[in-house]
Design an enzyme around this catalytic site. Structure first.
Site, PDB file in Angstrom:
ATOM      1  N   SER A   1       0.573  -0.926   0.272  1.00 13.61           N
ATOM      2  CA  SER A   1       0.355  -0.064  -0.148  1.00 13.61           C
ATOM      3  C   SER A   1       0.746   0.923  -0.124  1.00 13.61           C
ATOM      4  O   SER A   1       1.969   1.230  -1.122  1.00 13.61           O
ATOM      5  CB  SER A   1      -1.131  -0.515   0.962  1.00 13.61           C
ATOM      6  OG  SER A   1      -1.636   1.032   0.905  1.00 13.61           O
TER       7      SER A   1
ATOM      8  N   ASP B   1      -7.541  -5.346  -6.477  1.00 12.93           N
ATOM      9  CA  ASP B   1      -7.424  -4.527  -5.431  1.00 12.93           C
ATOM     10  C   ASP B   1      -7.580  -3.005  -5.817  1.00 12.93           C
ATOM     11  O   ASP B   1      -7.164  -2.788  -7.051  1.00 12.93           O
ATOM     12  CB  ASP B   1      -5.481  -4.654  -5.037  1.00 12.93           C
ATOM     13  CG  ASP B   1      -5.757  -3.428  -4.416  1.00 12.93           C
ATOM     14  OD1 ASP B   1      -5.440  -2.870  -3.928  1.00 12.93           O
ATOM     15  OD2 ASP B   1      -3.808  -4.328  -3.828  1.00 12.93           O
TER      16      ASP B   1
ATOM     17  N   HIS C   1      -6.987  -6.096  -1.497  1.00 13.05           N
ATOM     18  CA  HIS C   1      -5.964  -5.320  -1.101  1.00 13.05           C
ATOM     19  C   HIS C   1      -5.586  -5.592   0.274  1.00 13.05           C
ATOM     20  O   HIS C   1      -4.410  -5.526  -0.162  1.00 13.05           O
ATOM     21  CB  HIS C   1      -6.266  -3.507  -0.764  1.00 13.05           C
ATOM     22  CG  HIS C   1      -5.478  -3.096  -0.370  1.00 13.05           C
ATOM     23  ND1 HIS C   1      -4.242  -2.594  -1.566  1.00 13.05           N
ATOM     24  CD2 HIS C   1      -5.252  -2.015   0.834  1.00 13.05           C
ATOM     25  CE1 HIS C   1      -3.432  -1.755  -1.139  1.00 13.05           C
ATOM     26  NE2 HIS C   1      -3.579  -1.118   0.301  1.00 13.05           N
TER      27      HIS C   1
END
Length: 321
Positions: free
Chosen positions: A153, A211, A278
């Site tokens: 991320s 994601d 994600h």
């Protein structure tokens, strides 16, 4: 060219080592390093994942990194046995921090070392953490060690900037820099993406199915893919490694090498993205895998659909610049 992994290895230019590969095994092992950044004891993750490497911590810091005093974190560890340094940046921790990232991404981007425009939030957060890392990369006793940068991320964005800064400041030759990220958002504009792709020859962006974060900030207003003529909008660097059907131990993957930020991999799912993909990579929850389980949770054998698939390897391929 969209490459579905029916071949084990692509032709690699002779100037590159045959060891420069993305494999499912390498991806899972590096995810443990990325997950370890969420842990209060990242060394435990490293010693479990690489028991013969005898890693030792160089630095582990958590500091305020934005206008609302949200924190960012990073650790670096060294293995004399493997002649390697690993650097891992932590991802976003709260919804409030995510909102601040989004708001600051709307501000003017930063002209970064003459290699392109980059997201202001990612730039400022990386600069704050860089001062804790740089002196370890400058040590003459380990200046010949390979450095692997990783993160999930927000951590993936900071890992990219740190890898590029290592290159720009000539702290390592490009063949000594590796970058593997997970669910990384877009870091800079198309100019930066081209320069990063040229400089980082062992660079892989892993994306789990739908994601959402790799599609932020958006590179155009509507439709799949990006506008290659719009140099103002954010753009991805590197080869995307896309797992369209889950990420179990024996799952196959696809690599897009036709262009930067190709419309043929995860971009093809637009606008049907989600947050759950994600949070989960290789069948484990990235945060809890590091923070609570210290990377000792085994990766599941089956993908999320319960279907076994052949695992393949893909070698380094140059994207058109």
């Amino acid at each position: 060219m969209l490459i579905s992994l029916s071949i084990a290895l692509l032709s690699i230019p002779c100037s590159f080592s045959m060891s420069i590969l993305y494999t499912h095994k390498r991806g899972r092992e590096t995810l443990n390093i990325a997950s370890a950044s969420y842990s209060d004891n990242p060394l435990r993750c490293l010693l479990y994942t690489f028991p013969n490497a005898h890693y030792k911590m160089l630095t582990h810091v958590e500091v305020p990194c934005d206008s609302r005093n949200h924190t960012c974190a990073m650790f670096a560890a060294i293995s004399v046995a493997e002649k390697k340094i690993v650097v891992s940046f932590r991802g976003t921790m709260t919804n409030e921090q995510l909102v601040v990232e989004g708001l600051e991404s709307l501000e003017n981007e930063v002209d970064w070392y003459g290699v392109g425009q980059v997201n202001r939030y990612f730039y400022e957060a990386t600069e704050i953490l860089w001062k804790y890392l740089e002196r370890h990369l400058e040590q003459s006793s380990s200046s010949h060690y390979r450095v692997l940068f990783t993160g999930h991320s927000l951590g993936g964005a900071m890992a990219t900037l740190a890898a590029m800064k290592t290159h720009v400041k000539n702290l390592r030759p490009n063949y000594k820099i590796s970058l593997i990220t997970y669910g990384e958002p877009r870091v800079g504009n198309r100019v930066f993406a081209h320069n990063a792709q040229s400089a980082l020859t062992d660079s892989w962006r892993v994306v789990h199915r739908a994601d959402m974060v790799p599609h932020l900030p958006p590179c155009k207003d509507l439709g799949a893919g990006c506008d290659p003529m719009d140099f103002r909008r954010p753009y991805h660097h590197g080869i995307e490694i896309w797992y369209p059907d889950g990420m179990g131990v024996t799952t196959s993957f696809t690599a897009c090498t036709d262009s930067l930020d190709s419309p043929h991999c995860s971009n093809s799912l637009s606008p049907h993205y989600n947050w759950e993909d994600h949070r989960w990579y290789y069948g484990v929850h990235v945060f809890h895998h590091g923070a609570d389980k210290y990377c000792e949770e085994p990766f599941p054998e089956m993908d999320q659909q319960g279907v076994k698939k052949a695992s393949r390897a893909i070698g380094l391929a140059l994207l058109p610049l």
